[in-house]
Write a protein that holds these residues in place. Sequence first.
Motif, PDB file in Angstrom:
ATOM      1  N   LEU A  88       0.859  -1.186   0.000  1.00 27.59           N
ATOM      2  CA  LEU A  88       0.000   0.000   0.000  1.00 27.59           C
ATOM      3  C   LEU A  88       0.895   1.236   0.000  1.00 27.59           C
ATOM      4  O   LEU A  88       1.772   1.375   0.861  1.00 27.59           O
ATOM      5  CB  LEU A  88      -0.912   0.013   1.229  1.00 27.59           C
ATOM      6  CG  LEU A  88      -1.772   1.270   1.439  1.00 27.59           C
ATOM      7  CD1 LEU A  88      -2.770   1.440   0.302  1.00 27.59           C
ATOM      8  CD2 LEU A  88      -2.499   1.203   2.785  1.00 27.59           C
ATOM      9  N   GLY A  89       0.686   2.118  -0.964  1.00 27.22           N
ATOM     10  CA  GLY A  89       1.473   3.348  -1.043  1.00 27.22           C
ATOM     11  C   GLY A  89       0.582   4.567  -1.162  1.00 27.22           C
ATOM     12  O   GLY A  89      -0.622   4.463  -1.409  1.00 27.22           O
ATOM     13  N   VAL A  90       1.169   5.733  -0.995  1.00 31.18           N
ATOM     14  CA  VAL A  90       0.425   6.987  -1.112  1.00 31.18           C
ATOM     15  C   VAL A  90       1.346   8.074  -1.637  1.00 31.18           C
ATOM     16  O   VAL A  90       2.551   8.080  -1.346  1.00 31.18           O
ATOM     17  CB  VAL A  90      -0.167   7.409   0.258  1.00 31.18           C
ATOM     18  CG1 VAL A  90       0.933   7.758   1.255  1.00 31.18           C
ATOM     19  CG2 VAL A  90      -1.143   8.583   0.100  1.00 31.18           C
ATOM     20  N   ASP A  91       0.779   8.944  -2.472  1.00 34.86           N
ATOM     21  CA  ASP A  91       1.475  10.151  -2.922  1.00 34.86           C
ATOM     22  C   ASP A  91       1.072  11.303  -2.008  1.00 34.86           C
ATOM     23  O   ASP A  91      -0.123  11.573  -1.833  1.00 34.86           O
ATOM     24  CB  ASP A  91       1.109  10.495  -4.368  1.00 34.86           C
ATOM     25  CG  ASP A  91       1.661   9.492  -5.363  1.00 34.86           C
ATOM     26  OD1 ASP A  91       2.581   8.741  -4.989  1.00 34.86           O
ATOM     27  OD2 ASP A  91       1.156   9.439  -6.495  1.00 34.86           O
ATOM     28  N   ILE A  92       2.062  11.977  -1.429  1.00 31.31           N
ATOM     29  CA  ILE A  92       1.810  13.100  -0.525  1.00 31.31           C
ATOM     30  C   ILE A  92       2.269  14.382  -1.206  1.00 31.31           C
ATOM     31  O   ILE A  92       3.441  14.519  -1.575  1.00 31.31           O
ATOM     32  CB  ILE A  92       2.550  12.923   0.812  1.00 31.31           C
ATOM     33  CG1 ILE A  92       2.111  11.626   1.487  1.00 31.31           C
ATOM     34  CG2 ILE A  92       2.283  14.116   1.728  1.00 31.31           C
ATOM     35  CD1 ILE A  92       2.920  11.290   2.717  1.00 31.31           C
ATOM     36  N   HIS A  93       1.326  15.279  -1.406  1.00 31.62           N
ATOM     37  CA  HIS A  93       1.644  16.563  -2.053  1.00 31.62           C
ATOM     38  C   HIS A  93       2.144  17.537  -0.991  1.00 31.62           C
ATOM     39  O   HIS A  93       1.413  17.882  -0.055  1.00 31.62           O
ATOM     40  CB  HIS A  93       0.408  17.112  -2.761  1.00 31.62           C
ATOM     41  CG  HIS A  93       0.662  18.413  -3.443  1.00 31.62           C
ATOM     42  ND1 HIS A  93      -0.282  19.410  -3.536  1.00 31.62           N
ATOM     43  CD2 HIS A  93       1.765  18.883  -4.074  1.00 31.62           C
ATOM     44  CE1 HIS A  93       0.232  20.436  -4.185  1.00 31.62           C
ATOM     45  NE2 HIS A  93       1.460  20.143  -4.520  1.00 31.62           N
TER      46      HIS A  93
END
Length: 420
Positions: free
Chosen positions: A154-159
């Motif tokens: 599980l991954g996420v892009d953080i702006h």
Amino acid sequence: MAERRAERIITALDIGSSKVCALIAKASDDGEIHVIGTGQRESRGVRRGYIADMDRTEVAIREAVEQAERIAGATIEEVWAGFSAGGLVSRVAQVEVELDGHRIEQGDIDDLLDAGRNSIDPEGRMVLHAQPTLYTLDDVRGVKKPLGLYADKLGVDIHVVAADASPVRNLDLAVRSAHLAVKAIVATPIATGLACLSDEERELGVALVELGAGVTNVSLFAGGMLVGLAAIPYGGQDITDDIASAFGTRRSQAERMKCFHGSATTSPRDNHDMIDVAPLAAGEEGAEVTRITRAQLIAVIRQRLDMLSGDIAAALKDLGFAGPVGRQVVLTGGGAELKGIADYVQGVLGRAVRIGRPRGLNGLPEAHGGPAFATLAGLARYAASNPTDLRAPNSGVAAPTRGSPPGLIGRLISAFRSGY
């Protein structure tokens, strides 16, 4: 009877180089935003988006907020303030955790976001935003709601949007000196994008150009988020100064000439339309009003626009804004109110250009419905959205440094002191 919608009061504060604006609105749980009060004052303490005179900025903030309070019939304690100075940077941080194929629970998402929070490296800057955008399940990108799905990873892009610390702290101090608490300081390209751009535009790719008074911000949106930023250190006030210098008149007269007679495009009758120009020493004995043609005025305006549009084109190229001809540029800010500006920029850039106006707010006064107030409306929309933020606790703005209490009592004390 239907259950009454829950509402909360939000206040947006746009501190620009030419004006300070405040907006008070009621935001309901179903996403409706209704404007109940606005205020505006001339900005005399801001240069190129930076606080240059704390006392003058404090007075303008206090007066703009008080005007909005009188119209709204409400007293506010905290504001969402916009930051438009240069030095903003935008990055996307990617974080991933192993799940071993089990079903995703809320605790897994929380652990992922905690890991993301700890991975943010501001590189000496102050983090204004750190927002999770899209998730990745194994090799599938662009997942908005991973809860309940199965995945090995599980991954996420953080702006992440960060800025130079000192200008942000000065802005924070100016607001707190006006005896208002700072709920958050928001990068104006994010706020303006919410007000002017559709979800589909932000997803497919669009350039947003904010033609401010003292600075022009160029931002690029793609994949639903802000992916690039550039600042050009001049704007509409420089056109006004060029007119004042070229024709020997006051800035106020030059601004009026620009607004009422100016244009970015030319026509054959411009050589025949005459404009009266009051001299700098208007009212003194021997001072005479001169007359110029509209063509002369437009020539001065276009000289500055040629420089500005060239810098905008260079900034877009550096940001990688290339590809299909149909990709659009949206102009907003006070400079976008100049007659013919969209056609002019479209001819220079060779791309579709439209004027971005604020939308999504009910009860917005007609006077505040133009592109010059897009940031103000966007700040209100941002505040009403309850954005998730992963900033570390010590990454916020500076603490208050003056002893007076916030809110109405503090402002009354300040007004009493200023009278003596």
